[in-house]
Design a protein around this motif. Structure first.
Motif, PDB file in Angstrom:
ATOM      1  N   GLY A  58     -96.080 -44.132 -40.523  1.00 31.55           N
ATOM      2  CA  GLY A  58     -96.691 -45.141 -39.673  1.00 31.55           C
ATOM      3  C   GLY A  58     -97.139 -44.673 -38.305  1.00 31.55           C
ATOM      4  O   GLY A  58     -97.668 -45.457 -37.526  1.00 31.55           O
ATOM      5  N   ALA A  59     -96.931 -43.401 -37.972  1.00 30.21           N
ATOM      6  CA  ALA A  59     -97.326 -42.881 -36.655  1.00 30.21           C
ATOM      7  C   ALA A  59     -98.435 -41.846 -36.826  1.00 30.21           C
ATOM      8  O   ALA A  59     -98.445 -41.118 -37.823  1.00 30.21           O
ATOM      9  N   PRO A  60     -99.364 -41.746 -35.864  1.00 27.00           N
ATOM     10  CA  PRO A  60    -100.439 -40.749 -35.966  1.00 27.00           C
ATOM     11  C   PRO A  60     -99.876 -39.332 -36.034  1.00 27.00           C
ATOM     12  O   PRO A  60     -98.946 -38.995 -35.292  1.00 27.00           O
ATOM     13  N   VAL A  61    -100.424 -38.518 -36.931  1.00 33.69           N
ATOM     14  CA  VAL A  61    -100.003 -37.118 -37.016  1.00 33.69           C
ATOM     15  C   VAL A  61    -100.613 -36.344 -35.853  1.00 33.69           C
ATOM     16  O   VAL A  61    -101.610 -36.752 -35.273  1.00 33.69           O
ATOM     17  N   LEU A  62     -99.965 -35.224 -35.501  1.00 30.92           N
ATOM     18  CA  LEU A  62    -100.465 -34.390 -34.418  1.00 30.92           C
ATOM     19  C   LEU A  62    -101.146 -33.149 -34.972  1.00 30.92           C
ATOM     20  O   LEU A  62    -100.653 -32.542 -35.922  1.00 30.92           O
ATOM     21  N   LEU A  63    -102.274 -32.817 -34.374  1.00 29.92           N
ATOM     22  CA  LEU A  63    -102.996 -31.597 -34.704  1.00 29.92           C
ATOM     23  C   LEU A  63    -102.908 -30.658 -33.504  1.00 29.92           C
ATOM     24  O   LEU A  63    -102.631 -31.106 -32.380  1.00 29.92           O
TER      25      LEU A  63
END
Length: 111
Positions: free
Chosen positions: A76-81
């Motif tokens: 449910g949380a944005p992934v990090l790039l």
């Protein structure tokens, strides 16, 4: 937007040579090669930063990421790039520069 996924094993440093890592070992959901994918919901701490200002220690102690709204999430949380916007902060919450990602996982492209 494209970039490499960050996971719990990514090698990340503050601009002064300290080590950036999740405050707690991520335990949930999406994994790459056994390591949990990093998300914007996690708290990140900096250790070993030698930064000083006018001879007074002012080390980086935390890092915050702002994940782009790509629609890609984990738990449910944005992934990090490695291309996600981020900033390291002192204990007084003074911005001290962006963290440097030295190693990350597989390349992804989000459209």
């Amino acid at each position: 937007m494209s970039g490499s996924l960050l996971d719990a094993g990514a090698v990340i440093g503050c601009p002064h040579g300290g080590r950036v890592a999740p405050a707690a070992t991520p335990s949930g959901g999406l994994r790459i090669a056994g390591a949990a994918v990093a998300t914007a919901a996690q708290t990140y701490v900096v250790t070993g930063c030698p930064h000083t200002v006018a001879g007074v220690p002012s080390p980086c102690v935390s890092a915050r990421w702002t994940a782009a709204d790509t629609g890609v999430t984990a738990d449910g949380a944005p992934v990090l790039l490695d291309t996600s916007a981020a900033q390291c902060f002192s204990a007084a919450l003074v911005p001290q520069g962006p963290p440097l990602v030295q190693a990350a996982q597989r390349k992804v492209t989000v459209r």
